[in-house]
Scaffold this active site. Structure first.
Site, PDB file in Angstrom:
ATOM      1  N   ALA A 153      42.190  37.227  41.372  1.00 60.35           N
ATOM      2  CA  ALA A 153      41.325  37.428  40.203  1.00 60.35           C
ATOM      3  C   ALA A 153      40.552  36.142  39.932  1.00 60.35           C
ATOM      4  O   ALA A 153      41.087  35.042  40.052  1.00 60.35           O
ATOM      5  CB  ALA A 153      42.166  37.802  38.988  1.00 60.35           C
ATOM      6  N   LYS A 154      39.296  36.285  39.560  1.00 60.12           N
ATOM      7  CA  LYS A 154      38.442  35.120  39.300  1.00 60.12           C
ATOM      8  C   LYS A 154      38.548  34.779  37.814  1.00 60.12           C
ATOM      9  O   LYS A 154      37.693  35.134  36.995  1.00 60.12           O
ATOM     10  CB  LYS A 154      37.009  35.440  39.715  1.00 60.12           C
ATOM     11  CG  LYS A 154      36.154  34.224  40.000  1.00 60.12           C
ATOM     12  CD  LYS A 154      34.855  34.642  40.679  1.00 60.12           C
ATOM     13  CE  LYS A 154      33.915  33.458  40.893  1.00 60.12           C
ATOM     14  NZ  LYS A 154      34.418  32.494  41.879  1.00 60.12           N
TER      15      LYS A 154
END
Length: 300
Positions: A153-154
């Protein structure tokens, strides 16, 4: 640098002057880094402005939100449309696009937010790491443990690790850091993925402690279409002593060569490496030019 009095941003359903796109000082995201974002580029093409792989980027934005329990009310299609409109309102064709989903409501608790805010900002931005091949150093800081946080996940808060590692490397006179994972394997740079070349093939770290970047995946596809073998596997920094060349990839950085890693120096000019040839193919692809798919010929 990023905006002027005339710059327009999208915030929570409205197009507003960028200077007015703000959040309060009690916002949960401000205090805890509880937000997700994307980095996307738009390019001028013969057919007009084109956001490169918009669907993939906004699908990853949705994944990142799910990974940390942050609601996102806009669909991939809506976010894509909004991004094109922000470009148009700012009269931009070649630009960097920053969608940000954050918890802007006053909340000092450590409980997942029940609502979110959505910002889409744009600005003109050259290649993040410049055009010259980089001098890297193996960082004393590791990538976060994937069992502690959702690495794929960013998440905004993850980039504290990137800022610390990059600042430390530059403080020692290098251009950028190369981080290892918790097991001592090469992982990635603070904001870019890593490849090395040997015997006409490419090697890159696999999933685990890296963000599998969209530019990374594009380069792997281009290489394989051109007959280049790409292997995703774990390796330590000592193996880089037998590498013939290296490069990094990312939406902001695009494709950039590596000149050296600590005392390992790559003598061949980047343009004469597989990475250099792929960089040309990548630029042709994103700008809507034709891309040859025959095997790349790289001078020894």
């Amino acid at each position: 640098m990023y905006y002027s009095a005339d710059t327009v941003a999208f915030l929570d359903g409205e197009f507003v002057p960028a200077a007015q796109a703000t959040c309060g000082v009690y916002a949960q995201s401000l205090h805890y880094g509880y937000a997700v974002f994307e980095g996307i580029r738009a390019y001028s093409t013969p057919a007009g402005p084109r956001i490169f792989k918009a669907e993939e980027h906004f699908e990853r934005l949705h994944y990142s939100c799910r990974a940390i329990g942050l609601p996102l009310a806009y669909s991939v299609e809506e976010l894509t449309r909004i991004s094109y409109e922000v470009l148009e309102r700012n009269d931009l064709t070649d630009a960097y696009i920053r969608p940000l989903v954050f918890a802007g409501a006053p909340n000092m608790s450590l409980k997942a937010a029940s609502t979110s805010n959505v910002l889409v900002a744009v600005w003109e931005w050259g290649k993040y790491l410049g055009d010259q091949s980089l001098r890297l150093t193996v960082s004393p800081y590791e990538r976060p443990n994937p069992k502690a946080v959702p690495i794929e996940a960013k998440v905004a808060g993850h980039y504290v690790n990137s800022i610390i590692a990059s600042t430390e490397a530059k403080g020692r006179g290098y251009d950028e850091a190369l981080l290892l994972d918790m097991h001592g394997h090469v992982a990635e740079g603070p904001g870019a993925n890593f490849f090395f070349e040997r015997d006409g093939e490419l090697v890159t770290p696999p999933a685990g402690s890296i963000l599998r970047g969209i530019t990374r995946n594009t380069i792997i596809d281009l290489a394989r279409e051109a007959g280049i073998t790409v292997t995703e596997r774990f390796f330590g920094p000592e193996e880089l002593r037998t590498a013939e060349a290296a490069f990094m990839t990312g939406t902001a950085a695009e494709v950039i060569g590596v000149a050296s890693i600590d005392d390992v120096v790559f003598e061949r000019p980047f343009q004469q490496t597989i990475g250099g040839m792929l960089a040309q193919h990548y630029q042709a692809l994103v700008t809507g030019q034709s891309v040859r798919t025959e095997r790349l010929e790289v001078r020894a």
